[in-house]
Scaffold this motif. Structure first.
Motif, short mmCIF file in Angstrom:
data_model
loop_
_atom_site.label_atom_id
_atom_site.label_comp_id
_atom_site.label_asym_id
_atom_site.label_seq_id
_atom_site.Cartn_x
_atom_site.Cartn_y
_atom_site.Cartn_z
N SER A 80 17.44 -3.21 6.74
CA SER A 80 16.54 -2.75 5.39
C SER A 80 14.96 -2.55 5.97
CB SER A 80 16.37 -4.08 4.42
OG SER A 80 15.69 -5.11 4.97
N LEU A 81 14.54 -3.00 6.88
CA LEU A 81 13.07 -2.77 7.22
C LEU A 81 12.84 -1.20 7.28
CD1 LEU A 81 12.57 -5.49 9.85
CD2 LEU A 81 12.21 -5.58 7.51
N PRO A 82 13.61 -0.35 7.98
CA PRO A 82 13.22 1.08 7.96
C PRO A 82 13.16 1.64 6.60
CG PRO A 82 15.03 0.83 9.27
CD PRO A 82 14.37 -0.71 8.96
N LEU A 83 14.13 1.15 5.79
CA LEU A 83 14.41 1.63 4.40
C LEU A 83 13.13 1.19 3.41
CD1 LEU A 83 18.20 0.84 3.76
CD2 LEU A 83 17.18 2.80 4.65
N PRO A 131 9.54 5.83 1.40
CA PRO A 131 9.33 5.51 -0.01
C PRO A 131 10.50 5.79 -0.91
CG PRO A 131 8.64 7.76 0.75
CD PRO A 131 8.90 7.02 1.92
N ASP A 132 11.66 6.10 -0.28
CA ASP A 132 12.78 6.52 -0.98
C ASP A 132 13.64 5.00 -1.49
OD1 ASP A 132 12.37 9.05 -0.68
OD2 ASP A 132 13.30 9.38 1.17
N GLY A 133 14.18 5.05 -2.86
CA GLY A 133 14.92 3.85 -2.95
C GLY A 133 14.11 2.85 -3.51
N THR A 134 14.69 2.15 -4.51
CA THR A 134 14.19 0.79 -5.08
C THR A 134 14.63 -0.24 -4.12
OG1 THR A 134 16.22 0.40 -6.67
CG2 THR A 134 14.44 1.94 -7.36
N VAL A 135 14.16 -1.47 -4.49
CA VAL A 135 14.50 -2.78 -3.87
C VAL A 135 16.10 -2.96 -3.93
CG1 VAL A 135 14.20 -5.26 -3.55
CG2 VAL A 135 12.26 -3.63 -3.52
N GLU A 136 16.64 -2.66 -5.43
CA GLU A 136 17.83 -2.97 -5.67
C GLU A 136 18.58 -2.08 -4.90
OE1 GLU A 136 15.07 -2.72 -7.64
OE2 GLU A 136 15.06 -4.74 -8.35
N GLU A 137 18.38 -0.86 -4.80
CA GLU A 137 19.31 0.26 -4.03
C GLU A 137 19.08 -0.16 -2.35
OE1 GLU A 137 18.21 4.28 -6.91
OE2 GLU A 137 17.06 3.75 -5.22
N ILE A 138 18.10 -0.70 -2.17
CA ILE A 138 18.14 -0.90 -0.55
C ILE A 138 18.95 -2.17 -0.26
CG2 ILE A 138 16.65 -1.77 1.30
CD1 ILE A 138 14.32 0.02 0.22
N ARG A 181 7.17 -3.82 1.86
CA ARG A 181 6.69 -2.20 1.41
C ARG A 181 5.39 -1.82 1.34
NH1 ARG A 181 10.86 1.09 -2.54
NH2 ARG A 181 11.53 1.80 -0.36
N ARG A 182 4.84 -2.68 0.66
CA ARG A 182 3.07 -2.36 0.47
C ARG A 182 2.46 -2.19 1.65
NH1 ARG A 182 2.84 -5.00 -3.99
NH2 ARG A 182 2.64 -7.07 -3.07
N PHE A 227 3.77 -2.11 4.83
CA PHE A 227 4.24 -1.24 6.02
C PHE A 227 4.87 0.40 5.55
CE2 PHE A 227 5.01 -5.62 7.72
CZ PHE A 227 3.74 -5.54 8.49
N GLY A 228 4.89 0.37 4.13
CA GLY A 228 5.58 1.82 3.80
C GLY A 228 4.99 3.00 3.99
N ARG A 229 5.34 3.98 4.40
CA ARG A 229 4.90 5.11 4.64
C ARG A 229 4.83 6.00 3.46
NH1 ARG A 229 3.68 2.40 8.34
NH2 ARG A 229 4.52 2.66 10.56
N GLY A 230 3.59 6.39 2.72
CA GLY A 230 3.56 7.13 1.63
C GLY A 230 3.81 6.46 0.26
N VAL A 231 3.98 5.06 0.50
CA VAL A 231 4.25 4.19 -0.74
C VAL A 231 2.91 3.70 -1.45
CG1 VAL A 231 5.58 2.07 -1.42
CG2 VAL A 231 6.54 3.50 0.16
N ALA A 232 2.69 3.97 -2.46
CA ALA A 232 1.62 3.61 -3.23
C ALA A 232 1.74 2.00 -3.61
CB ALA A 232 1.49 4.18 -4.96
#
Length: 352
Positions: A302-305, A309-316, A344-345, A347-352
């Motif tokens: 789950s970490l790279p997901l 920025p793609d996918g919600t926590v539910e989808e992951i 995600r906040r 380490f996320g790449r391009g995540v607001a």
């Protein structure tokens, strides 16, 4: 004329900085490791390999400054003997160790009878007091305990030192059955190879899973072993039937079907073993139960997901095989000491 982009280390009054000509200098994250007379070189070498080696393979993965390493000793410039009949010299003293962002103690000279260096104890207290991250490998936990940094905390050390650490420092909650313990600003690990796991964990905390996985790949080691995994694994001294390694086959099968519901019975079937026999052999081989291992693999997947920025926590959660987002959050929090959203906040790449 094109702007030159070569890099060189520079030392200023505030410490080392990584300078790229034509760009604004970025401060490095200072790591200091303690060296002492009579050390075993493996643990020191792990720290040097992780934090001092040039990393051209990381390319554009880094979003935060990388590390700068200083090897520090009580008497800088003095020859320090190492197990194996050679010596080395540390050029930095304990004042520089006390000023570092992360301090690593890879051992102490004699856990069973030796006194921890008073200078090291003072430097650790100073470093921790100013907000540094303090890390130990193997018997280095005795130095952290002597400095009072483990009082009231869970900590670990090599299993052969665990009882002694508990007796000598009763305020420490010693857990001899794990690879490492992350208490935020103070982290401890078991012996030798567990130091690799903890160093990779630090990189994962600082830079995310993709960077940690890249460093692990160059190390030629697994990218993630859960800190709660057992230190002592019976299979390390037991013969393994290479011709028909059912446990390894079941683990490979599980990795290929991670997003589907998995049970002990399904894994045992892939190994061509009974449920009871499979559970016994898997636990002896890996130091953890099959389903706990599956959970660890799902969290790692789950970490790279989460960093994308793609996918919600539910989808992951669904993509890596958790039955619900709530279950994912529960296990993620226990393993990573944070939530998927907070991870995600950070380490996320391009995540607001």
């Amino acid at each position: 004329m094109a702007e030159q982009q070569t890099s060189a280390p520079v030392t200023t009054a505030t410490g080392p900085v990584a300078v790229t000509i034509g760009r604004r200098p970025e401060p490095v994250h200072d790591v200091a490791v303690y060296a002492f007379d009579g050390m075993t070189p493996f643990e020191l070498g792990v720290v040097v390999e992780v934090f001092a080696l040039a990393r051209p393979e990381l390319g554009g993965l880094l979003a935060a400054p990388w590390y700068g390493l200083k090897v520090c000793a009580d008497r800088p410039g003095a020859a320090l003997g190492a197990v194996g009949g050679f010596s080395l010299t540390a050029h930095h003293g304990l004042d520089e160790l006390a000023a570092a962002d992360t301090v690593v103690v890879p051992g102490v000279p004699n856990a069973f009878g030796g006194e921890v260096s008073p200078g090291l104890v003072a430097a650790l207290r100073t470093a921790h007091g100013r907000g540094a991250r303090i890390v130990s490998i193997c018997s280095g936990a005795f130095a952290l305990a002597a400095a009072g940094l483990l009082d009231g905390r869970e900590a670990t050390t090599h299993w052969r030192y665990a009882d002694l650490l508990q007796q000598r420092y009763p305020l420490v909650r010693v857990n001899p059955d794990v690879l490492y313990v992350d208490s935020g600003d103070v982290l401890t690990s078991a012996g030798s190879a567990a130091g690799i796991d903890l160093c990779l964990h630090l990189i994962r905390r600082d830079h995310g899973a993709k960077v940690a996985n890249s460093v692990a790949r160059r190390f030629v080691v697994p990218p993630h072993r859960d800190g709660g995994q057992a230190q002592f694994i019976e299979a390390a001294v037991n013969p393994v039937e290479e011709e028909d390694d059912g446990i390894a086959r079941s683990m490979q099968w599980a990795m290929e079907h991670l997003c589907t519901p998995l049970t002990v019975s399904l894994l045992a079937r892939a190994a061509r073993m009974s449920d009871r026999s499979y559970l016994r052999h898997f636990t002896a081989r890996n130091g953890t139960t099959p389903m706990r291992w599956v959970i660890t693999q799902r969290i790692a997947a789950s970490l790279p997901l989460l960093e994308s920025p793609d996918g919600t926590v539910e989808e992951i959660a669904a993509a890596v095989g958790f039955e619900s987002a709530a279950t994912f959050r529960h296990h993620f929090g226990r393993a990573m000491r944070t939530s998927p959203t907070a991870y995600r906040r950070s380490f996320g790449r391009g995540v607001a």
